[in-house]
Design an enzyme around this catalytic site. Structure first.
Site, PDB file in Angstrom:
ATOM      1  N   GLY A  16       1.019  -1.178   0.273  1.00 24.29           N
ATOM      2  CA  GLY A  16      -0.017  -0.227   0.605  1.00 24.29           C
ATOM      3  C   GLY A  16       1.351   1.257  -0.096  1.00 24.29           C
ATOM      4  N   LYS A  76      -9.950  -6.611   9.796  1.00 25.73           N
ATOM      5  CA  LYS A  76      -8.996  -5.773  10.512  1.00 25.73           C
ATOM      6  C   LYS A  76      -9.071  -6.572  12.412  1.00 25.73           C
ATOM      7  CE  LYS A  76      -7.646  -2.817   7.578  1.00 25.73           C
ATOM      8  NZ  LYS A  76      -6.241  -2.651   7.228  1.00 25.73           N
ATOM      9  N   TYR A 119     -14.932  -5.241   7.106  1.00 28.55           N
ATOM     10  CA  TYR A 119     -13.986  -3.961   7.730  1.00 28.55           C
ATOM     11  C   TYR A 119     -13.822  -4.847   8.285  1.00 28.55           C
ATOM     12  CZ  TYR A 119      -9.949  -0.497   7.641  1.00 28.55           C
ATOM     13  OH  TYR A 119      -9.002   0.469   7.363  1.00 28.55           O
TER      14      TYR A 119
END
Ligand code: NAD
Length: 234
Positions: A8, A141, A137
């Protein structure tokens, strides 16, 4: 000189981490969906083990073994759970969780050979607090935090530390995009008033935590979830 890979690395937090590690004396290669046309930026999708292997072969040939890995590639998503399709669920899990699996597996042999390694996983403060409309999400996570702890115990004897940094409310394209789509439950300005240190976080705040966790002096710190969130999550 030690070689690091930051996933990323083309935007936001990953970009700041790459800058920080370069300033700290590491050779840093980045993975992202698009390369930035430098020798150090690789187009590699973290959900694709073949692309990771190809990029790593080139990095190893040019810069030697990779003994530092920061997993910052991520994709958020906002959808009422009742309307969340399985494909969307899987996509978010694939990038945020399976991407970490693939990248750690790919670089691990270098760290084991070197008897030294540093892995930092960028998770999310939403895994600590929960977050409505982000079930996929938050699940991904939270699993990254769990994976971090399991790997820390397993890899400690190999001289490898594994920690997670869950950011909260960091000024990146991801946050600005969520604000623009009115998905934050208020503007960034309004959130600042509810943030104990009264500012939005900067990518450099996360990079500083990563820089420390990767440093020699952090060698006794492993398996930790090292929150950087201006006091929003304690
Ligand atoms: P960002 O969108 O600016 O950067 C994320 C980068 O990941 C992008 O460059 C994107 O292209 C890349 N990416 C996405 N999917 C990829 C894939 N399959 N393979 C390779 N690269 C891929 O977002 P950011 O805010 O810098 O986020 C960095 C990390 O921090 C993410 O994991 C995010 O979930 C996490 N995070 C951010 C915040 C915040 O407040 N900004 C809060 C919590 C967690």
């Amino acid at each position: 000189m030690k070689t690091a890979v930051v996933t990323g690395g083309g935007s936001g937090i990953g970009q700041a981490v790459a800058r920080r590690l370069r300033a700290d004396g590491f050779t840093v290669a980045t993975f992202d969906l698009r390369a930035d046309d430098t020798d150090f930026g690789y187009a590699a999708d973290v959900t694709d083990p073949e692309q990771i292997a190809t990029a790593l072969a080139s990095i190893r040939a040019k810069f030697g073994p990779v003994t530092v890995l920061v997993n910052a590639a991520g994709l958020d998503g906002f959808k009422r759970f009742a309307n969340l399709g399985f494909e969307e669920w899987q996509r978010v899990i694939d990038i945020n969780l399976n991407g970490v699996f693939h990248c750690v597996q790919a670089v691990l042999p270098d760290m084991v050979d070197a008897k030294w390694g540093r892995i930092v996983n960028i998770s999310s403060s939403s895994a600590q607090s929960g977050q409505p409309f982000m079930a996929h999400y938050v699940s991904a996570k939270s699993a990254v935090n769990g994976l971090t702890k399991a790997l820390a115990l397993e890899l400690g004897p190999n001289g490898i530390t594994v920690n997670a940094v869950p950011p909260g409310f960091i000024d990146t394209p991801m946050l600005r995009n969520a604000e623009q789509l009115r998905l934050l439950g208020g503007t960034i300005q309004e959130h600042i008033q509810r943030t104990p240190v009264r500012r939005v976080g900067q990518p450099e705040d996360i990079a500083a935590a990563c820089g420390f966790l990767i440093s020699e002096e952090a060698g006794y710190i492993t398996g930790q979830i090292f929150g950087v969130n201006g006091g929003r999550n304690t």
